[in-house]
Design an enzyme around this catalytic site. Structure first.
Site, PDB file in Angstrom:
ATOM      1  N   CYS A 133      13.714  10.274   6.863  1.00 38.79           N
ATOM      2  CA  CYS A 133      13.603   9.909   8.367  1.00 38.79           C
ATOM      3  C   CYS A 133      14.978  10.218   9.010  1.00 38.79           C
ATOM      4  O   CYS A 133      14.854  10.277  10.248  1.00 38.79           O
ATOM      5  CB  CYS A 133      13.080   8.488   8.330  1.00 38.79           C
ATOM      6  SG  CYS A 133      14.062   7.226   7.302  1.00 38.79           S
ATOM      7  N   LYS A 184       0.765  -1.044  -0.036  1.00 38.91           N
ATOM      8  CA  LYS A 184       0.032   0.035  -0.051  1.00 38.91           C
ATOM      9  C   LYS A 184       0.994   1.266  -0.015  1.00 38.91           C
ATOM     10  O   LYS A 184       1.537   1.681   1.113  1.00 38.91           O
ATOM     11  CB  LYS A 184      -0.914   0.024   1.080  1.00 38.91           C
ATOM     12  CG  LYS A 184      -1.998   0.977   1.087  1.00 38.91           C
ATOM     13  CD  LYS A 184      -2.636   1.609   2.235  1.00 38.91           C
ATOM     14  CE  LYS A 184      -1.968   2.858   2.872  1.00 38.91           C
ATOM     15  NZ  LYS A 184      -2.208   4.224   2.139  1.00 38.91           N
ATOM     16  N   GLU A 221      10.209  15.854  15.047  1.00 34.76           N
ATOM     17  CA  GLU A 221      10.821  15.572  13.432  1.00 34.76           C
ATOM     18  C   GLU A 221      10.089  16.661  12.738  1.00 34.76           C
ATOM     19  O   GLU A 221       9.084  16.494  12.884  1.00 34.76           O
ATOM     20  CB  GLU A 221      10.423  14.088  13.215  1.00 34.76           C
ATOM     21  CG  GLU A 221      10.834  13.676  11.723  1.00 34.76           C
ATOM     22  CD  GLU A 221      10.638  12.383  11.281  1.00 34.76           C
ATOM     23  OE1 GLU A 221       9.470  11.857  11.710  1.00 34.76           O
ATOM     24  OE2 GLU A 221      11.243  11.410  11.069  1.00 34.76           O
ATOM     25  N   GLU A 223       9.809   0.907  10.429  1.00 38.21           N
ATOM     26  CA  GLU A 223      10.960   1.847  10.268  1.00 38.21           C
ATOM     27  C   GLU A 223      10.298   3.316  10.681  1.00 38.21           C
ATOM     28  O   GLU A 223       9.518   3.699   9.476  1.00 38.21           O
ATOM     29  CB  GLU A 223      11.579   1.677   9.058  1.00 38.21           C
ATOM     30  CG  GLU A 223      12.998   2.278   8.925  1.00 38.21           C
ATOM     31  CD  GLU A 223      12.816   3.564   8.352  1.00 38.21           C
ATOM     32  OE1 GLU A 223      12.943   4.600   9.084  1.00 38.21           O
ATOM     33  OE2 GLU A 223      12.875   4.004   7.227  1.00 38.21           O
TER      34      GLU A 223
END
Ligand code: NDP
Length: 501
Positions: free
Chosen positions: A313, A205, A410, A279
């Site tokens: 990331c 997906k 983040e 992750e």
């Protein structure tokens, strides 16, 4: 107290060590042609090697974030479609894929790798149009690395017993794979290549904003003559991802994305026999010691945080500079920021393209505003932004304290927080002061210091005198809220195998 200032104007050319003539020099536009690109007006779900509409038939729009223009419509899967995809993947696993010897699976993977190379220009252009990333990055990083992953794992497909001696490696079955929008094709390759090499079938997906290279990859699957049902691709919102995760016919879940969704997925599979890899996010420290080659470090810092608009990331979003070199480094960094070209992702000279979506741009703006409100000092070069599209200037903050949101959360945008340290111990303590633990960078001439720092830092990947280097043979993954499990290398293969026997 640090005073908040408005964005500074670009420094005078003389202060960068450039001549006025250099500064006035403008690049002529160098747009990559889109003539050969064929994006269909509508894509169905890719199940059993066929595109079919969702049931009930629903679609949603996919746009180009650099122009805000529509690119295509894609099917919005329902729970019934998820079930159809899982049933198809299961049947392909049992009747074909699990029965093929490894050397036969390898041939398909090699074929996919070669087709990706042959069609690399097409993939690079579609990736840049759909994600907003600069064409020089999709052309030189995303697409070649995606092909390299298929080549690498093709090599392992018939050597599983050698990869894990004294074990009997067995495929897990059906893998559900959910990927984000920052590296759409590369994350697809990270997920699909090891899964197929290990003998699993997959349902992927993609993120709702970036499904187009996945559907282009569906064409590659057919071109490579992969047996129907081995690779299935479905699109739809997050809840469809969760239906896939919860489906009882799934044996393995692999997710890359936000820590919040990763935790929800962790809870959803807890207590089941499903194997899971997560992750998730990061807030990497990039540490520059006073003996580092500063010009080289500047390029590493720029690559660390402004590559892919900072939507990475493992981005080096927290820069720690040893106090004795803080001023010269900051001067060089500001000057270098002023040379970055922001604009059309399809222009071969562009360094920073468009942010992936209006929602992500709003998140970046909100966090930048919080940095200003909390008293950090902002610097942005005075570059012009296109009038349409989701663009953001490369930004750096000084006067950042450890407690500021911009030092903790983040941002996932082209925003760097600069902090200082005096001793290696202080650098380690500050670097580890984060809920995340995905990556880090160290810049120093001393090999012994590199090793000391690597073992002291709680980060899954530590780069020394470089940043954001990826290789299919090297495992990648994090500690703490950055997730668990590893992708890449032999570790990435193990994540798709039952090694208990
Ligand atoms: P998400 O984690 O929401 O999205 C990643 C993928 O998960 C997408 O395919 C998404 O689908 C899907 N998804 C969303 N909700 C669920 C759910 N409940 N169950 C299963 N799958 C789900 O990230 P966002 O796009 O919302 O980005 C938010 C923040 O996450 C970013 O600002 C960044 O900080 C971080 N992020 C980290 C990434 C990384 O590489 N570690 C990558 C992307 C984001 P859909 O697109 O349809 O919503």
């Amino acid at each position: 107290m640090t005073l908040t200032k408005k964005p500074e104007k670009r420094p005078a050319a003389a202060s960068w060590g450039l001549t006025a003539g250099d500064a006035a020099w403008e690049y002529a536009p160098a747009p990559e042609s889109t003539d050969h690109i064929q994006i269909r007006p509508e894509y169905g779900l890719f199940i059993g090697n066929r595109f079919s509409p969702s049931k009930p038939r629903k679609t949603f729009e996919v746009i180009n974030p650099a122009t805000e223009e529509p690119l295509a419509r894609v099917a919005r899967a329902s729970r019934a479609d998820v079930d159809r995809a899982v049933t198809t993947a299961r049947s392909a696993y049992e009747s074909v894929w699990s029965r093929l010897p490894g050397r036969e699976r390898a041939k398909y993977l090699y074929r996919i790798a070669r087709i990706l190379q042959e069609r690399s220009r097409e993939f690079a252009v579609v990736e840049s149009m759909n994600s907003g990333k600069p064409i020089k990055e999709s052309r030189d990083v995303d697409v070649p690395l995606a092909a390299a992953h298929f080549f690498y794992y093709a090599g392992w497909a018939d050597k599983l017993e050698y990869a894990f001696p004294n074990r009997t490696p067995r495929a897990l079955g059906v893998a559900a794979q959910i990927i984000p929008w920052n590296f759409p094709l590369l994350m697809l390759a990270w997920k699909i290549a090891p899964a197929l090499a290990a003998g699993n079938t997959v349902i992927l997906k993609p993120a709702s904003t970036t499904p187009l290279t996945a559907y282009l990859f569906a064409d590659v699957v057919r071109q490579a003559d992969l047996p129907p049902g081995v690779v299935n691709i479905i699109t739809g919102p997050g809840e469809i991802g969760m239906d896939l995760v919860r489906h009882p016919g799934v044996n393995k879940v692999a997710f890359t994305g936000s820590t919040a969704v990763g935790k929800m997925i962790g809870r959803a599979v807890a207590g089941s026999s499903k194997k899971l890899t997560l992750e998730l996010g990061g807030k990497a420290a990039n540490i520059v010691f006073d003996d580092a080659p500063l010009d080289q470090a500047i390029e590493g810092i720029i690559n660390g945080i402004y590559f892919n608009q900072g939507e990475v990331c493992c981005a080096g979003s927290r820069l720690f500079v040893q106090e004795s070199v803080y001023e010269p480094l900051l001067d060089k960094l500001k000057a270098r920021l002023g040379t970055l070209r922001v604009g059309d992702p399809l222009d071969k000279n562009t360094d920073i393209g468009a942010i992936n979506s209006a929602g992500q741009l709003a998140k970046v703006r909100e966090l930048v505003d919080s940095g200003i409100a909390e008293g950090a000092e902002i610097f942005q070069p005075d570059c012009e932004l296109p009038s349409r599209g989701y663009f953001f200037r490369p930004t750096l903050f000084t006067g950042v304290s450890q407690s500021h949101r911009i030092a903790q959360e983040e941002i996932f945008g082209p925003v760097l927080s600069v902090l200082t340290f005096r001793t290696p111990e202080e650098a380690v303590e500050k670097a580890n002061n984060t809920p995340y633990g995905l990556s880090a960078g160290v810049w120093t001439e001393k090999g012994s210091r590199i090793f000391k720092m690597i073992s002291a830092m709680r980060a899954g990947v530590v780069w020394a005198n470089t940043f954001n280097r990826f290789d299919p043979t090297s495992p990648f993954g994090g500690y703490k809220e950055s997730g668990y499990g590893r992708e890449g290398g032999q570790h990435g293969l193990a994540a798709y195998l039952d090694l208990a026997g």
